[in-house]
Scaffold this motif. Structure first.
Motif, PDB file in Angstrom:
ATOM      1  N   CYS A 126     -11.245  11.825  -0.522  1.00  0.00           N
ATOM      2  CA  CYS A 126     -12.378  11.161  -1.157  1.00  0.00           C
ATOM      3  C   CYS A 126     -13.265  10.524  -0.108  1.00  0.00           C
ATOM      4  O   CYS A 126     -12.785   9.884   0.844  1.00  0.00           O
ATOM      5  CB  CYS A 126     -11.876  10.103  -2.135  1.00  0.00           C
ATOM      6  SG  CYS A 126     -13.173   9.018  -2.779  1.00  0.00           S
ATOM      7  N   GLY A 127     -14.572  10.668  -0.263  1.00  0.00           N
ATOM      8  CA  GLY A 127     -15.513  10.180   0.721  1.00  0.00           C
ATOM      9  C   GLY A 127     -15.563   8.685   0.886  1.00  0.00           C
ATOM     10  O   GLY A 127     -16.185   8.188   1.835  1.00  0.00           O
ATOM     11  N   HIS A 128     -14.942   7.936  -0.008  1.00  0.00           N
ATOM     12  CA  HIS A 128     -14.977   6.477   0.076  1.00  0.00           C
ATOM     13  C   HIS A 128     -13.607   5.894   0.428  1.00  0.00           C
ATOM     14  O   HIS A 128     -13.365   4.712   0.212  1.00  0.00           O
ATOM     15  CB  HIS A 128     -15.518   5.890  -1.226  1.00  0.00           C
ATOM     16  CG  HIS A 128     -16.987   6.128  -1.388  1.00  0.00           C
ATOM     17  ND1 HIS A 128     -17.930   5.145  -1.182  1.00  0.00           N
ATOM     18  CD2 HIS A 128     -17.683   7.249  -1.684  1.00  0.00           C
ATOM     19  CE1 HIS A 128     -19.135   5.660  -1.365  1.00  0.00           C
ATOM     20  NE2 HIS A 128     -19.008   6.932  -1.674  1.00  0.00           N
ATOM     21  N   LEU A 129     -12.740   6.728   1.000  1.00  0.00           N
ATOM     22  CA  LEU A 129     -11.464   6.262   1.510  1.00  0.00           C
ATOM     23  C   LEU A 129     -11.501   6.199   3.035  1.00  0.00           C
ATOM     24  O   LEU A 129     -12.262   6.921   3.682  1.00  0.00           O
ATOM     25  CB  LEU A 129     -10.328   7.206   1.082  1.00  0.00           C
ATOM     26  CG  LEU A 129     -10.004   7.265  -0.412  1.00  0.00           C
ATOM     27  CD1 LEU A 129      -8.890   8.264  -0.663  1.00  0.00           C
ATOM     28  CD2 LEU A 129      -9.635   5.887  -0.948  1.00  0.00           C
ATOM     29  N   ALA A 192     -21.248   7.626   1.663  1.00  0.00           N
ATOM     30  CA  ALA A 192     -20.783   6.280   1.998  1.00  0.00           C
ATOM     31  C   ALA A 192     -21.792   5.475   2.804  1.00  0.00           C
ATOM     32  O   ALA A 192     -21.421   4.708   3.701  1.00  0.00           O
ATOM     33  CB  ALA A 192     -19.436   6.344   2.718  1.00  0.00           C
ATOM     34  N   MET A 193     -23.073   5.613   2.469  1.00  0.00           N
ATOM     35  CA  MET A 193     -24.072   4.696   3.016  1.00  0.00           C
ATOM     36  C   MET A 193     -23.783   3.303   2.474  1.00  0.00           C
ATOM     37  O   MET A 193     -23.461   3.140   1.295  1.00  0.00           O
ATOM     38  CB  MET A 193     -25.483   5.124   2.602  1.00  0.00           C
ATOM     39  CG  MET A 193     -25.930   6.487   3.119  1.00  0.00           C
ATOM     40  SD  MET A 193     -26.327   6.520   4.873  1.00  0.00           S
ATOM     41  CE  MET A 193     -24.820   7.270   5.523  1.00  0.00           C
ATOM     42  N   ALA A 212     -28.063  10.014  -3.285  1.00  0.00           N
ATOM     43  CA  ALA A 212     -27.252   8.804  -3.200  1.00  0.00           C
ATOM     44  C   ALA A 212     -26.092   8.903  -4.175  1.00  0.00           C
ATOM     45  O   ALA A 212     -26.271   9.280  -5.342  1.00  0.00           O
ATOM     46  CB  ALA A 212     -28.087   7.569  -3.516  1.00  0.00           C
ATOM     47  N   ASN A 213     -24.906   8.543  -3.688  1.00  0.00           N
ATOM     48  CA  ASN A 213     -23.694   8.571  -4.497  1.00  0.00           C
ATOM     49  C   ASN A 213     -23.348   7.152  -4.922  1.00  0.00           C
ATOM     50  O   ASN A 213     -22.888   6.351  -4.118  1.00  0.00           O
ATOM     51  CB  ASN A 213     -22.542   9.180  -3.681  1.00  0.00           C
ATOM     52  CG  ASN A 213     -21.242   9.234  -4.463  1.00  0.00           C
ATOM     53  OD1 ASN A 213     -21.205   8.978  -5.666  1.00  0.00           O
ATOM     54  ND2 ASN A 213     -20.164   9.559  -3.760  1.00  0.00           N
ATOM     55  N   VAL A 236     -29.705  10.836  -7.560  1.00  0.00           N
ATOM     56  CA  VAL A 236     -28.604   9.873  -7.586  1.00  0.00           C
ATOM     57  C   VAL A 236     -27.543  10.404  -8.541  1.00  0.00           C
ATOM     58  O   VAL A 236     -27.863  10.934  -9.613  1.00  0.00           O
ATOM     59  CB  VAL A 236     -29.069   8.458  -8.001  1.00  0.00           C
ATOM     60  CG1 VAL A 236     -29.825   8.474  -9.333  1.00  0.00           C
ATOM     61  CG2 VAL A 236     -27.887   7.491  -8.067  1.00  0.00           C
ATOM     62  N   ILE A 237     -26.297  10.306  -8.106  1.00  0.00           N
ATOM     63  CA  ILE A 237     -25.178  10.727  -8.948  1.00  0.00           C
ATOM     64  C   ILE A 237     -24.271   9.540  -9.245  1.00  0.00           C
ATOM     65  O   ILE A 237     -24.153   8.610  -8.444  1.00  0.00           O
ATOM     66  CB  ILE A 237     -24.353  11.850  -8.292  1.00  0.00           C
ATOM     67  CG1 ILE A 237     -23.809  11.413  -6.924  1.00  0.00           C
ATOM     68  CG2 ILE A 237     -25.180  13.133  -8.183  1.00  0.00           C
ATOM     69  CD1 ILE A 237     -22.842  12.401  -6.294  1.00  0.00           C
TER      70      ILE A 237
END
Length: 299
Positions: A126-129, A192-193, A212-213, A236-237
């Protein structure tokens, strides 16, 4: 009734026209075909199909365990249910450049409007880990070039996702994004900006649309559509939001069943049978069989 009457190539054409306008397009994440139809009915601009949702739907973590056939199959089921364009998460493209090429053509055949290919190593996460690793620039660019070379419909959107911000910082993310645009990417998904200023920096550096996520419980603050529009974001998602809401409601309902022995106290939280039948366009099926819709659902 049944499926979308808008052909896939026309969805893609209309999507690319809107994307070129510079407006902010909103893509909630569908967790099944019915939720995609609800997203359309509410007036959103498109449907997003998350790899994390597809893997969770199978009871698996988001670490690249799903196959191309599983992703394309579920993506096609969702995309055909709505006139909206559907963008799907293709992770790292399911292999080396030739596999990426096959992925693109398979997703085109499934009726998707676009996809994104990321620059993580396999197995991805996952991109936010924390603990992510990315491939070198040449490998990332080869994935995108393979995707572009394989595309048959020029309106099929090929987006490059880069996860390098969390590994090497914002400057590296900007440089990587530029290289991926040079490789042929139609749009950039900078994962993950952390701030609006980082999105603004990405916007200033690129002349292609950026996404943007806004996933909950991740590295990014949850910015509003107005905030994202003001810094030049084009898409945006909310990839997992509807699944999280649905699973949260299901969790509470099961607790109520255990505690109260029934769900009478939660009827007001449920979608009414009449609303479900309306969303399914039940009445229109009478076109084929006059005995299908011969009842009234009371409220």
């Amino acid at each position: 009734m049944l499926y979308s009457t808008t052909p896939a190539h026309e969805k893609r054409r209309l999507f690319r026209e809107r994307l070129a306008s510079g407006e902010l397009l909103r893509f909630p994440g569908a967790f099944n075909p019915l939720s995609a139809r609800l997203i359309e009915r509410k007036g959103f601009d498109g449907v997003y199909i998350s790899g994390a949702v597809l893997s969770a739907d199978l009871g698996l973590p988001d670490i690249g365990l799903t196959t191309l056939s599983e992703v394309a199959g579920r993506g096609g089921q969702i995309a055909r249910m709505t006139d909206l364009p559907a963008i799907i998460d293709a992770d790292t493209g399911f292999g080396e450049p030739m596999n990426v090429a096959r992925t693109i053509q398979t997703l085109e055949d499934a009726g998707l409007a676009g996809t994104h290919i990321e620059d993580q190593i396999n197995p991805k996460r996952c991109g936010h880990l924390d603990g992510k690793s990315v491939v070198d620039e040449d490998t990332a660019a080869k994935r995108i070039r393979a995707a572009v070379d394989a595309r048959r419909d020029p309106n099929f959107l090929i987006m490059a996702r880069t996860d390098i911000r969390a590994v090497e910082g914002l400057d590296a993310a900007v440089d990587r994004a530029k290289a991926l645009v040079d490789a042929g990417a139609d749009a950039i998904f900078p994962e993950a900006m952390r701030t609006l200023e980082e999105f603004a920096a990405m916007r200033a550096a690129l002349d292609v649309p950026i996404l943007a996520n806004m996933t909950e419980f991740g590295k990014s603050d949850l910015f509003t559509t107005d905030q994202l529009r003001d810094v030049g974001v084009n898409m945006v998602i909310w990839p997992v939001s509807l699944l999280r809401m649905a699973m949260g409601a299901a969790d509470r309902a099961l607790d109520t069943l255990l505690d109260e022995g029934g769900l009478t106290s939660r009827l007001g939280e449920m979608q009414h049978r009449a609303d479900l039948y309306d969303l399914l366009d039940y009445e229109q099926y009478n076109h084929f069989d006059q005995g299908v819709f011969n009842f009234t659902v009371g409220r």
